[in-house]
Design an enzyme around this catalytic site. Structure first.
Site, short mmCIF file in Angstrom:
data_model
loop_
_atom_site.label_atom_id
_atom_site.label_comp_id
_atom_site.label_asym_id
_atom_site.label_seq_id
_atom_site.Cartn_x
_atom_site.Cartn_y
_atom_site.Cartn_z
N TYR A 273 -1.96 -1.42 10.86
CA TYR A 273 -2.22 -1.84 9.47
C TYR A 273 -1.03 -1.46 8.58
O TYR A 273 -0.49 -2.30 7.85
CB TYR A 273 -3.50 -1.16 8.97
CG TYR A 273 -3.62 -1.13 7.46
CD1 TYR A 273 -4.03 -2.25 6.76
CD2 TYR A 273 -3.30 0.02 6.73
CE1 TYR A 273 -4.12 -2.22 5.39
CE2 TYR A 273 -3.39 0.05 5.36
CZ TYR A 273 -3.80 -1.07 4.68
OH TYR A 273 -3.87 -1.05 3.32
N LYS B 107 1.97 -3.79 6.50
CA LYS B 107 2.35 -3.70 5.08
C LYS B 107 3.87 -3.58 4.97
O LYS B 107 4.51 -4.22 4.13
CB LYS B 107 1.66 -2.51 4.41
CG LYS B 107 0.16 -2.67 4.28
CD LYS B 107 -0.22 -3.85 3.40
CE LYS B 107 -1.71 -4.10 3.32
NZ LYS B 107 -2.07 -5.41 2.78
N SER C 115 0.83 -1.21 0.00
CA SER C 115 0.00 0.00 0.00
C SER C 115 0.86 1.25 0.00
O SER C 115 1.96 1.27 0.57
CB SER C 115 -0.86 -0.01 1.26
OG SER C 115 -1.44 1.25 1.49
C1 UD1 Z 1 -6.41 4.54 3.77
C2 UD1 Z 1 -5.02 4.04 3.98
C3 UD1 Z 1 -4.64 3.10 2.87
C4 UD1 Z 1 -5.62 1.98 2.80
C5 UD1 Z 1 -6.97 2.57 2.54
C6 UD1 Z 1 -8.02 1.46 2.48
C7 UD1 Z 1 -3.46 5.53 5.08
C8 UD1 Z 1 -2.58 6.73 4.96
N1 UD1 Z 1 -4.12 5.17 3.99
O1 UD1 Z 1 -6.36 5.41 2.64
O2 UD1 Z 1 -3.38 2.57 3.09
O3 UD1 Z 1 -5.26 1.10 1.77
O4 UD1 Z 1 -7.31 3.48 3.60
O5 UD1 Z 1 -8.40 1.03 3.73
O6 UD1 Z 1 -3.54 4.93 6.10
N2 UD1 Z 1 -12.59 11.13 3.46
C9 UD1 Z 1 -13.60 12.03 3.73
N3 UD1 Z 1 -14.77 11.54 4.25
C10 UD1 Z 1 -14.98 10.21 4.48
C11 UD1 Z 1 -13.93 9.30 4.19
C12 UD1 Z 1 -12.74 9.80 3.68
O7 UD1 Z 1 -13.46 13.24 3.53
O8 UD1 Z 1 -16.07 9.83 4.97
C13 UD1 Z 1 -11.32 11.63 2.88
C14 UD1 Z 1 -10.10 11.33 3.72
O9 UD1 Z 1 -9.89 12.35 4.65
C15 UD1 Z 1 -9.02 11.27 2.65
C16 UD1 Z 1 -9.76 10.73 1.41
O10 UD1 Z 1 -11.14 10.97 1.66
O11 UD1 Z 1 -8.57 12.55 2.36
C17 UD1 Z 1 -9.54 9.26 1.17
O12 UD1 Z 1 -9.82 8.55 2.36
P1 UD1 Z 1 -9.92 6.95 2.40
O13 UD1 Z 1 -10.82 6.49 1.32
O14 UD1 Z 1 -10.27 6.57 3.81
O15 UD1 Z 1 -8.49 6.44 2.03
P2 UD1 Z 1 -7.05 6.82 2.66
O16 UD1 Z 1 -7.18 7.31 4.05
O17 UD1 Z 1 -6.35 7.69 1.67
#
Ligand code: UD1
Length: 340
Positions: free
Chosen positions: A151, A155, A126
């Site tokens: 997690y 990885k 990841s």
């Molecule tokens: C995280 C993990 C990644 C993992 C993935 C899947 C980290 C840094 N990254 O990715 O390794 O493979 O989850 O489990 O640990 N967001 C919102 N609202 C929401 C959900 C998310 O605004 O309800 C935003 C988050 O703040 C982020 C983006 O959307 O900026 C992506 O979030 P998300 O889909 O959770 O993925 P990551 O955090 O990037």
């Protein structure tokens, strides 16, 4: 038919899409999964899409004795190991659950490959291993940062276990694929992501909000140092991601690896903000999403996207599906799941 590939975790989101692409490319597939975070609909979807009665074994990769039966029964030379827990927040709350499951299952895979004389393995890594990178985009040479979750640590540790194993055991070849943010679903809408409980990831939360399952999407932070204030990520289509596994396996089978352990970023090379993604989803699917700006989510990195040059050049792979098509597929899948 080309060789057979064991897909551990093949009932899950990325595993099921990869099983389909392997079969499309002429490989045989055996799926091993304990259905702890998936169900048989993933396997049935693979069978329906491909028309192949893919063998499925319900087994926990942590149970070495039981898992060894799969190696006894099936003739495969390559393994793609997806079977792992993946919820970042849960891993912080219950780290031992993550270390026990993710490390033990991977060590069992490597042990059994050695015991049964199997040669090629792809590991699901990841972009989380890069943490908050000093330079963007990140290349495979960008230094890893200390993990901020169990997690993420699993990885990094599994990458190291693979690197050391390949160095020590001459018969073993390994590729770690560092996924950026996998989203979307198969164009058939027969397989896709099936989060249990409240989704933690952005796109499942968006699609469930659009379906009326969730009231309102929270956008975590609009005051980041980015053009529109929300975080930037590299959203990679799950079918494109699946195809990267196929070329990685073929590379090892064909003896084309430059070194016996290789690492590749798997992303699009583009950074997309949360606002851009939400607006894109609304536009492509012609709907309005109920959302609000909420405080930053602890642990989020500001921005990350991939330098994909190495995968482009060495694997001959690049992301092909447009973000619009991917967002349309995510919504088609959610509608399929909800019967809408
Ligand atoms: C995280 C993990 C990644 C993992 C993935 C899947 C980290 C840094 N990254 O990715 O390794 O493979 O989850 O489990 O640990 N967001 C919102 N609202 C929401 C959900 C998310 O605004 O309800 C935003 C988050 O703040 C982020 C983006 O959307 O900026 C992506 O979030 P998300 O889909 O959770 O993925 P990551 O955090 O990037």
């Amino acid at each position: 038919m080309k060789q057979t590939v064991l897909v551990s975790g093949g009932a899950g989101y990325i595993g099921s899409h990869t099983a389909v692409e392997l079969i499309n490319a002429g490989f045989g597939v055996v799926i091993a999964d304990n259905l702890s975070n998936s169900d048989m609909s993933g396997v049935e979807g693979v069978r329906k899409i491909t028309g192949v009665d893919v063998p499925f074994v319900n087994v926990d990769c942590c149970d070495k004795e039981a898992f060894s039966k799969v190696f006894e029964q099936y003739d495969f030379d390559s393994v793609i190991h997806f079977a792992a827990y993946k919820a970042v927040g849960e891993s912080v709350a219950d780290p031992m659950k993550y270390y026990r499951n993710n490390l033990l299952s991977f060590m069992n895979v490597i042990d059994l490959m050695r015991e049964y004389g199997r040669h090629n393995i792809v590991f699901s890594s990841s972009a989380t291993v890069y943490g908050e990178a000093d330079q963007l985009p990140v290349t495979e040479q960008t230094p890893r940062k200390p993990a901020t979750s169990a997690y993420g640590n699993t990885k990094q540790m599994c990458e190291d276990i693979l690197r050391d194993s390949v160095a020590a055991y001459e018969a073993l070849n390994g590729i770690a694929l560092r996924y950026f943010n996998p989203i979307g679903a198969h164009p058939s809408a027969l397989i896709g992501e099936l989060p249990r409980g409240v989704p933690q990831n952005l796109v499942p939360f968006i699609t469930q909000t659009a379906a009326g399952v969730r009231e309102c999407l929270s956008i975590f932070g609009d005051d980041y140092p980015t053009p529109d204030g929300s975080c930037l990520r590299d959203y990679i289509d799950v079918v494109d991601l699946a195809k990267a596994h196929v070329v990685a396996i073929a590379r090892m089978i064909d003896g084309k690896s430059k070194t016996r352990y290789e690492i590749f970023n798997v992303g699009t090379g583009n950074g997309t903000s949360v606002f851009e993604l939400v607006r894109g989803f609304e536009r492509v699917n012609n709907l309005k999403l109920n959302y609000k700006v909420a405080p930053r989510r602890p642990g989020d990195v500001v921005a990350i996207w991939a330098d994909t040059a190495l995968a482009n050049e060495e694997l001959g792979w690049k992301a092909e599906r447009s973000l619009d098509d991917t967002l349309a597929s995510a919504w088609a899948w959610e509608k399929h799941v909800r019967g809408l």
